[in-house]
Write an enzyme that holds these catalytic residues in place. Sequence first.
Site, PDB file in Angstrom:
ATOM      1  N   CYS A 226       0.721  -1.089   0.129  1.00 12.88           N
ATOM      2  CA  CYS A 226      -0.554   0.363  -0.069  1.00 12.88           C
ATOM      3  C   CYS A 226       0.403   1.492   0.508  1.00 12.88           C
ATOM      4  O   CYS A 226       1.338   1.262   1.143  1.00 12.88           O
ATOM      5  CB  CYS A 226      -0.703  -0.125   0.850  1.00 12.88           C
ATOM      6  SG  CYS A 226      -1.729   1.261   1.339  1.00 12.88           S
TER       7      CYS A 226
ATOM      8  N   CYS B  74       0.434   3.753   2.570  1.00 10.31           N
ATOM      9  CA  CYS B  74       0.610   2.957   3.917  1.00 10.31           C
ATOM     10  C   CYS B  74       2.387   3.843   4.227  1.00 10.31           C
ATOM     11  O   CYS B  74       3.042   3.590   4.884  1.00 10.31           O
ATOM     12  CB  CYS B  74       0.412   1.873   3.962  1.00 10.31           C
ATOM     13  SG  CYS B  74      -1.515   1.256   3.861  1.00 10.31           S
TER      14      CYS B  74
END
Length: 105
Positions: free
Chosen positions: A30, A33
């Site tokens: 991600c 993230c």
Amino acid sequence: MALEITDATFDEVVLKSDKPVVVDFWAAWCGPCRMVGPIIDEVSSEYDGKAVVGKVDVDANQEFAAKYGVRNIPTVLVFKNGEIVNRQVGVSPKKVYTDAIDALL
């Protein structure tokens, strides 16, 4: 560094903590993230001893991500006395996380 939290340790580390707990639900693939990760690590260092700051890899630990309705990552949940008191979805500035902790201290 933020504490690594797993499904096996979540109950003890998060729900039974007597301190505020910040949990970053994330995954290695991600992109956003990876932007939040260093912020969470900084918050962890700054609040060492005052709050618990940890991360849950949702690919390896899906139980609590599902239980708390984490559908998008990164999602950062703030707990006090085992209850969610704050939820941030997506990338937020560091101040958002520190303000959430400060409100509980």
